[in-house]
Structure formats: C-alpha cells, structure tokens
Design a protein around this motif. Structure first.
Motif, mmCIF file in Angstrom:
data_model
loop_
_atom_site.group_PDB
_atom_site.id
_atom_site.type_symbol
_atom_site.label_atom_id
_atom_site.label_comp_id
_atom_site.label_asym_id
_atom_site.label_seq_id
_atom_site.Cartn_x
_atom_site.Cartn_y
_atom_site.Cartn_z
ATOM 1 N N GLY A 160 42.776 29.952 33.885
ATOM 2 C CA GLY A 160 41.968 30.861 33.063
ATOM 3 C C GLY A 160 40.924 31.588 33.899
ATOM 4 O O GLY A 160 40.953 31.567 35.132
ATOM 5 N N GLU A 161 39.974 32.205 33.215
ATOM 6 C CA GLU A 161 38.951 32.972 33.921
ATOM 7 C C GLU A 161 38.056 32.047 34.735
ATOM 8 O O GLU A 161 37.582 31.026 34.249
ATOM 9 C CB GLU A 161 38.096 33.755 32.912
ATOM 10 N N LEU A 162 37.847 32.424 36.000
ATOM 11 C CA LEU A 162 36.947 31.681 36.879
ATOM 12 C C LEU A 162 35.855 32.662 37.301
ATOM 13 O O LEU A 162 36.128 33.664 37.971
ATOM 14 C CB LEU A 162 37.705 31.144 38.092
ATOM 15 N N ARG A 163 34.654 32.360 36.888
ATOM 16 C CA ARG A 163 33.583 33.340 37.007
ATOM 17 C C ARG A 163 32.501 32.871 37.982
ATOM 18 O O ARG A 163 32.065 31.718 37.920
ATOM 19 C CB ARG A 163 32.970 33.557 35.617
ATOM 20 N N ALA A 164 32.076 33.760 38.849
ATOM 21 C CA ALA A 164 30.939 33.485 39.730
ATOM 22 C C ALA A 164 29.673 33.963 39.047
ATOM 23 O O ALA A 164 29.604 35.111 38.595
ATOM 24 C CB ALA A 164 31.123 34.206 41.065
ATOM 25 N N PHE A 191 32.972 38.171 37.794
ATOM 26 C CA PHE A 191 31.734 38.135 38.577
ATOM 27 C C PHE A 191 30.588 38.676 37.738
ATOM 28 O O PHE A 191 30.652 39.815 37.265
ATOM 29 C CB PHE A 191 31.893 38.987 39.844
ATOM 30 N N GLU A 192 29.581 37.850 37.553
ATOM 31 C CA GLU A 192 28.385 38.320 36.866
ATOM 32 C C GLU A 192 27.424 38.779 37.950
ATOM 33 O O GLU A 192 26.817 37.957 38.643
ATOM 34 C CB GLU A 192 27.765 37.136 36.108
ATOM 35 N N LEU A 193 27.303 40.073 38.139
ATOM 36 C CA LEU A 193 26.508 40.586 39.251
ATOM 37 C C LEU A 193 25.038 40.294 39.056
ATOM 38 O O LEU A 193 24.516 40.388 37.942
ATOM 39 C CB LEU A 193 26.697 42.100 39.390
ATOM 40 N N ALA A 228 29.938 47.814 44.063
ATOM 41 C CA ALA A 228 30.543 46.486 43.920
ATOM 42 C C ALA A 228 32.045 46.595 43.678
ATOM 43 O O ALA A 228 32.839 45.821 44.223
ATOM 44 C CB ALA A 228 29.870 45.723 42.785
ATOM 45 N N LEU A 229 32.449 47.555 42.880
ATOM 46 C CA LEU A 229 33.874 47.681 42.571
ATOM 47 C C LEU A 229 34.693 48.030 43.816
ATOM 48 O O LEU A 229 35.874 47.691 43.909
ATOM 49 C CB LEU A 229 34.082 48.750 41.484
ATOM 50 N N SER A 230 34.042 48.672 44.784
ATOM 51 C CA SER A 230 34.778 49.034 46.000
ATOM 52 C C SER A 230 34.915 47.849 46.963
ATOM 53 O O SER A 230 35.684 47.902 47.916
ATOM 54 C CB SER A 230 34.087 50.203 46.709
ATOM 55 N N ALA A 231 34.145 46.780 46.714
ATOM 56 C CA ALA A 231 34.110 45.653 47.659
ATOM 57 C C ALA A 231 35.448 44.928 47.763
ATOM 58 O O ALA A 231 35.749 44.312 48.782
ATOM 59 C CB ALA A 231 33.025 44.662 47.246
ATOM 60 N N PHE A 232 36.246 45.001 46.697
ATOM 61 C CA PHE A 232 37.511 44.262 46.717
ATOM 62 C C PHE A 232 38.487 44.841 47.729
ATOM 63 O O PHE A 232 39.496 44.228 48.068
ATOM 64 C CB PHE A 232 38.130 44.246 45.313
ATOM 65 N N PHE A 285 34.522 40.129 48.075
ATOM 66 C CA PHE A 285 35.858 40.035 48.678
ATOM 67 C C PHE A 285 36.243 38.573 48.908
ATOM 68 O O PHE A 285 37.321 38.122 48.493
ATOM 69 C CB PHE A 285 35.904 40.839 49.983
ATOM 70 N N TYR A 286 35.355 37.819 49.560
ATOM 71 C CA TYR A 286 35.657 36.403 49.810
ATOM 72 C C TYR A 286 35.764 35.623 48.493
ATOM 73 O O TYR A 286 36.620 34.752 48.335
ATOM 74 C CB TYR A 286 34.584 35.762 50.693
ATOM 75 N N LEU A 287 34.861 35.917 47.565
ATOM 76 C CA LEU A 287 34.893 35.204 46.284
ATOM 77 C C LEU A 287 36.240 35.429 45.590
ATOM 78 O O LEU A 287 36.831 34.494 45.035
ATOM 79 C CB LEU A 287 33.752 35.679 45.380
ATOM 80 N N SER A 288 36.736 36.638 45.640
ATOM 81 C CA SER A 288 38.005 36.898 44.967
ATOM 82 C C SER A 288 39.145 36.183 45.687
ATOM 83 O O SER A 288 40.099 35.735 45.065
ATOM 84 C CB SER A 288 38.268 38.400 44.871
ATOM 85 N N ARG A 289 39.023 36.036 47.002
ATOM 86 C CA ARG A 289 40.100 35.361 47.731
ATOM 87 C C ARG A 289 40.182 33.876 47.409
ATOM 88 O O ARG A 289 41.253 33.287 47.475
ATOM 89 C CB ARG A 289 39.931 35.550 49.244
#
Lengths: 172, 580
Positions: free
Chosen positions: A107-111, A131-133, A142-146, A121-125
C-alpha cells in the motif's frame, strides 16, 4: 496543510495525523475520517481504532521503531508512514526497504517530517511512493526531483534487479 | 600470479574506463549539484539544508575558503586525469593540490559558485567528487601497489570498482550516523590499512581456490582509535555486496545518532560486542544472501574487461646498464633502495615519487609538477599512476632499464627525495593553516622535523620510521598508527603537541601510546631527536627498527630520556615568567 506528492504527482490528503500521547492521557480518537496514528496508539488501541463507524487507519513509525512491530498488522492498514525528524536521519530509508522487501507492504508508504526536494529521489528508490513535503518546499521543483538520475547501480525497491543483472538480461 | 574466478584468469589491470551509464550518472550528478548550488545562492536552500548536499559533493567551507575534495577511486589516475587536476589547480585554485591520506586530492581555494564548473571538468575526464565527505560511504581505498606487488594474492581493483559502483548513490545509505570508509587489500602485506577502516576487506583464496574476503569491521582512528575485528573469516566473492549491505543496514539502523563522537560503527561494534554485532549482521544477511545483489561471474568479467591492461614486454630482469648505474652512483642506489619497489613482472619496477621534500607541505604538488608527472607517466609507465595513502605518487610499471633516466628527471622536479619509509616521509593533514577543524598547525611541525633530520645519511642510518602528524583528534594524519605520532591539541588557546610512540599500520597494526604531557611547537623537533637517540642507543642491530625496539622495551626508556630535561626547561621557563 502540508503539500502531498503521491506517485510523483500533487495529491489531495484525506489523512489526519495524530501525535503520540502526552504523559498518561491517550489522545482523543475522532469517530470518523482517515486517521494516521503513532505506533503506540495502534498497539494499545487497535480494537477501538478499527471499530470506528467510518474511516481508514494508517500507522506512522518513528525512526527508532522497528517495522517488524507492524508486520502482522499490515492487512488492517491503509497507509504506513515513516517520520523523519531531520532529513539527515537516514534510519527511515532502511525502515522503508524492510517494509517493502521483507514484510510485503504494497500500500501507500509515505515519508513525513523533514521531507525536502533533494531527498525525494533516494526516498522513492527505497520504496516511498508518497511524500508530505516540509513547509516552504517548492512543489514544481520537488516534482522534478524524481528525474535527478536516469539509472542506478544498486538493487532497490523501485528496480529490484541491480544494473548488472538488468544489463546482462538486455545483452542476452 | 593469476587468480581464477569462474575459470577466467584475472590479469594485471590498469585503469577502469567508464561505460555510458557510469558517464551519464556522473554528468547527472553535476547537473543536480549545479541546481542545488543555484538554489542555495538564490536563497531557496538554507545553509543547514545545503550543507549535507555539498558535503556529499566534496565541498567543505574551510578556514579561508571552500575546500573541494576530489575522489581518486582506489588511488588510480591516468596521465590525462592528472593533467585535468593540474588544470583545475591553475584555473580555480592557486596552483597547488594536496594529496590526502585517503587517496583523494584537495583544492583549497575554489569559489562556491564555480564548483559546479569544476565538477563538470572532472566529469569530462571520468572523475568526480561524489561522496568524498558527509555521512555516507566514502571513496574506497586500496593498496597503492595493487596489481603489481609480488606479494599479491588477489588483485583488489575489480572488487574496488564493484564497491565503488555499489556505494555510489546508494539510496539507503546516504544519511548514515557518520562517515563510512571501506578499504580493500589483496596482498600478504596490508598496505591499505584495512584494520583501521569501518570495513576492511582482505581478499584471499578459499579452500577450493575460490576468491573471497576476510571481513574486518569497526576499525578506525579519530578520537577513539580502534583496531577492527574480523567478523567473517571467509566470504565468497559472490556475496560481497549483499554482505556489505547487511553490515551497513545494521549500522544505519542502530548506530548512535545522539552524539557525533560516538556515531562511528566502531562504537556500535564495541557497545554491542563484536559477537553480538556479528550475530546481527548474519541475521540480516540471512534475508539478503543469494538475493538480487548476488554478484555474477559475468559481471566480474565485464568489470574486469573495462580495465585497460599494460602491454608488458618480455624483459631481462636486472639489465646491465641498471646494475652498473647502481654500482657507480650511490645517490641513485640510495633512491632505488628507498623509492623503488619490486614488481611481479620481470624487468619492471614500481617507483614512488616523493611528495615529502623538506619545506613542501606533505602531499602537496604544484600544477607544474602534476603536468610533469603526467608526462613521466606517459613516457615511463603506460600513462598511469597511483596515489598512496602515504601521500605520494607511484609510477607502477617502470622498466628497470629506465630507472636511471627517470631518477634524473624526478630529481629535477624535486620529486626524488629518497625517503620512503624514513622519518622525513611524514604523513600529515593540512592542519591549522587550512583546516577549520584543526587545533594546531601540522605543516610547520612537519617541516621543522624534516629540517632537524635533514642529513640523509643520518635518516638512512635510523632506518624505517613512520612519523605521522594530525592537527586534531579527527586524525586525518593517522597519528595513532605512526611509529611516532604527533597530535595537535589545544591548551588554553595555545597550540601544543602530544607525542605517542608504538603505533603501526599494516598486518601488525597497533595504536601508539602517549609518552606524557604535550609540548610547545618549538620543542617538538628536539623531542623527536631524543626518541630517535634512545632508539639508536637501545637497538640490538640495524635490522631492529624503531617500532621493534618500542615493542621490545616499552615506552618507559623513551619517556625518561625526554621528560627529565623538558621538565627542567618548563620549570626554568615558569621561573622566567614569574620574574617578568
């Protein structure tokens, strides 16, 4: 309300996060709505939480809380979040991989917490998909970071096979 | 000297060449850091939030200016890369680079806004500053004679490159409790200091001839020096990455984060006990073993194939012109005795170009020297060289018949001081002249000692003696493992120097013991002279080295020969002060 990114897109957040109880007094549990609760509250009051008339339940883990403690509860949960007190506290990265790779959380895993653009980028990997900014982080940036990197050497949640295995498959 | 892996012979390797992905990742890193720097300078990224990002790109803010630390992965450089470093020194620095004790090079005067351009220039020659600082996995280091040393069992370079790739942008381990250093050695003599690294991998052969690693964990210098512990006697090569992952995960989850001085893995290993730490790693590894990170023979061969190989000729060992020159010229013979090392290929030798000339900060090289050394590498050593953790440059594949000509050229460049292994081959950090962390200066102390022992005959008579200087507890100058170690300390705002003896690196690694109260800067050369005097008086023969004597008789005789007199001078000085 904090800005939420889910699956690399801006998203609406339906979840109310509860903080750990102050000394002695357990926090009031709202009757309705999606609730993201600290691990201790889940451990002490799972029955009450699940018995509410409506709304889903999620659990958030502090950096020192072992994800093994919710491994058996995952079926009952709709969200798991990992709290970063500072972005330099990297324990949550291991927590995320364990949840995804060892305990099978799909399911959803949220930072949550000190979540900034340059860690996305690392968090998504390692398996975070939401992500709650932190306050003041520019959403567009932030959206470009991926897309900071187009490839990665190691095994990870997002690409379980390391580059060297994918390379040999391509070559074959 | 050939090792086998899946039936394929591993030969002498030279430089790793990037493939398209390696290059793309480094280029993308430059773009990422350029954007981060832009946002920082535009006020969109605070200093606190920017700091960990710039550190992971090698950028410190130092005493006078930023300092940029560039990785030289496992110490290997091509002549083209060295010329690029010379260009950087000229264009963005003040014409000098400092080779550090971790096979890196540091530039002390770049401007923050220009650092992305420097990184782009590095990327153009397959170099970078990735993870050279910060709480992440740092540059992997190894034996500076990797591949060519006669005592080598396994060439560590392929394994170093595999660790480099695995550790580069590892998403799980970018925000560790503290920095993390891995060293790999594949020879009988450990020249990579694996016992004082967070992880030391000692490559060797298993019972069936298979390559594997003895795994050391929890060594380190710094303010709590510790010799590492072996947590696995033999790890088959295919499990190298999954096992590293298990160690790092245990450390990332349980290493202390409440106190930066107790945050290194050595403290975790100590607090848990090595046995319990091993049990945790093994439990973690049980989940990872044979998983996707398991290395394949195809990958090892692919990496090996991306290394260039020196095209050795069939040469007569000890050609006549060489042996005649040795007999004829004592200066040449002396240089060969100290700075030339045996090579596994007949007729070849490895040569250390000393960056320890008296009056030059240890490890410093000017842009002109770098260009000149690049030329020497092209003409004498297949266009390749190495950086040693003792802060010297190595030409690893020189024909014995060329040694005499090379010696003349190196002398003209000021790079032929015949002092490798001797007291003036001082390992030193940049110290208080440059570093914001330092308690005290290192470079003037190194120079004063070099001047005190300027007589080369005397140095050669003293024989092998490692003298290491650190300007503070962070121990970048590795003073704990010097036969003589000097540590800069702060005493009520004044710079003092604590002296220890009995440290050693390599197979018999040990930590030095402090001989007593610290000294003022101008007292240090005399103190060192007394230590040497005691050694010379007590050694049983020239074969007994300084470190051997310390181990045999203990530190007491050394201490006595110093403190009697120093106390007197102190008292005398106190008297003068009282009278003033």
């Amino acid at each position: 309300m904090a800005t939420l990114i889910r699956h690399a897109k801006p998203a609406q957040d339906s979840w109310l996060r509860l903080e750990p109880a102050a000394e002695g007094a357990p926090p009031a549990i709202p009757e309705r709505g999606d609730l993201l609760v600290p691990l201790k509250l889940w451990q002490s009051s799972a029955g009450v939480l699940l018995g509410r008339p409506s709304g889903r339940i999620g659990v958030w883990l502090a950096p020192d809380e072992d994800p093994a403690l919710i491994a058996d509860s995952l079926d009952a949960l709709a969200l798991v979040a990992v709290f970063f007190p500072q972005f330099t506290d990297g324990r949550g990265y291991s927590t995320a991989r364990l949840l995804r790779e060892r305990y099978g959380w799909r399911g959803e895993l949220r930072a949550i917490g000190d979540v900034q653009r340059d860690q996305l980028f690392y968090l998504s990997r390692v398996g975070f998909d939401a992500f709650e900014l932190n306050d003041g982080i520019d959403l567009q940036s932030a959206l470009s970071a991926f897309a900071d990197f187009s490839e990665a050497y190691q095994t990870s949640v997002e690409r379980p096979l390391p580059l060297f295995c994918r390379r040999s498959t391509e070559a074959a | 000297m050939v090792s086998t892996i899946s039936g394929v012979r591993l030969r002498v390797l030279q430089m790793y060449r990037y493939d398209e992905v390696d290059q793309r990742l480094v280029d993308e890193r430059v773009a990422q850091f350029r954007d981060q720097t832009r946002r920082h300078l535009a006020g969109q990224l605070s200093e606190d939030d920017f700091r960990p990002l710039r550190l992971q790109n090698g950028l410190y803010i130092q005493r006078f200016a930023p300092m940029l630390r560039v990785a030289i992965p496992y110490g290997l450089l091509s002549s083209r890369q060295l010329r690029a470093l010379a260009y950087i020194a000229r264009r963005w620095d003040r014409g000098t680079g400092h080779f550090s004790t971790r096979q890196n090079i540091q530039f002390n005067w770049p401007k923050l806004a220009e650092v992305p351009d420097i990184l782009a220039h590095l990327a153009s020659v397959q170099m970078h500053a990735i993870q050279t600082s910060g709480n992440c996995i740092r540059n992997t280091t190894t034996d500076h004679l990797a591949g060519v040393a006669p005592d080598e069992i396994v060439d560590p370079l392929v394994w170093c490159e595999l660790v480099r790739q695995w550790s580069t942008f590892h998403p799980e381990f970018a925000y560790l409790p503290r920095k993390f250093k891995i060293a790999v050695s594949g020879a009988e003599q450990d020249r990579a200091a694996i016992q004082v690294h967070d992880i030391g991998l000692q490559a060797l052969h298993g019972e069936n001839g298979e390559i594997g690693f003895r795994v050391w964990v929890g060594g380190g210098l710094g303010r709590t020096p510790v010799i590492g512990t072996v947590i696995r006697e033999f790890l088959p090569w295919r499990h190298m990455l999954s096992y590293l992952e298990a160690i790092l995960r245990v450390y990332n989850r349980y290493g202390r984060r409440d106190n930066k001085y107790k945050a290194r893995i050595k403290i975790l290993v100590k607090e848990l006990t090595p046995d319990l730490f091993r049990a945790q790693v093994e439990a973690e590894w049980a989940h990872l073993k044979d998983g996707p990170a398991t290395l394949t023979g195809a990958e090892v061969r692919r990496i090996e194939g991306r290394f260039t190989r020196p095209q050795y000729r069939k040469l007569e060992p000890l050609p006549l012109q060489y042996t005649q020159a040795l007999a004829r010229e004592p200066g040449f013979a002396r240089w060969v005795g100290r700075n030339v090392h045996a090579h596994k290929v007949p007729g070849y030798a490895a040569v250390t170009l000393s960056l320890k000339k008296t009056g030059v900060p240890p490890g410093d090289a000017t842009a002109e020297q770098m260009d000149a050394v690049a030329d020497l590498a092209d003409r004498y050593s297949f266009g390749e060289l190495r950086v040693s953790h003792e802060q010297n440059l190595i030409l690893s594949d020189v024909r014995q018949s060329d040694l005499h000509a090379l010696w003349h050229e190196a002398k003209a460049l000021g790079l032929a001081t015949p002092n490798i292994g001797l007291i003036s081959n001082i390992i030193s950090c940049p110290g208080g002249d440059f570093c914001a962390l330092a308690n005290a200066k290192s470079i003037p102390v190194a120079e004063a000692i070099q001047r005190r022992f300027d007589d080369l005959d005397y140095q050669h008579d003293i024989g092998e003696l490692d003298l290491n200087i650190s300007g503070c507890m962070n121990s970048c100058g590795h003073h704990h493992v010097g036969h003589i170690g000097i540590l800069g300390v702060d005493k009520q705002g004044a710079e003092y120097y604590q002296v220890s003896i009995g440290g050693a690196q390599g197979n018999e690694a040990s930590l030095g013991r402090v001989i007593g109260p610290a000294f003022a800067q101008d007292e240090v050369p005399e103190v060192i002279a007394r230590l040497v005097e005691t050694y010379l008086a007590r050694r049983d023969s020239e074969a007994e080295r300084f470190i051997d004597v310390v181990r045999r008789i203990g530190i007491e005789p050394f201490r006595e020969n110093i403190y009697g007199n120093t106390h007197q001078t102190r008292e005398a000085r106190a008297g003068q002060l009282a009278a003033a």
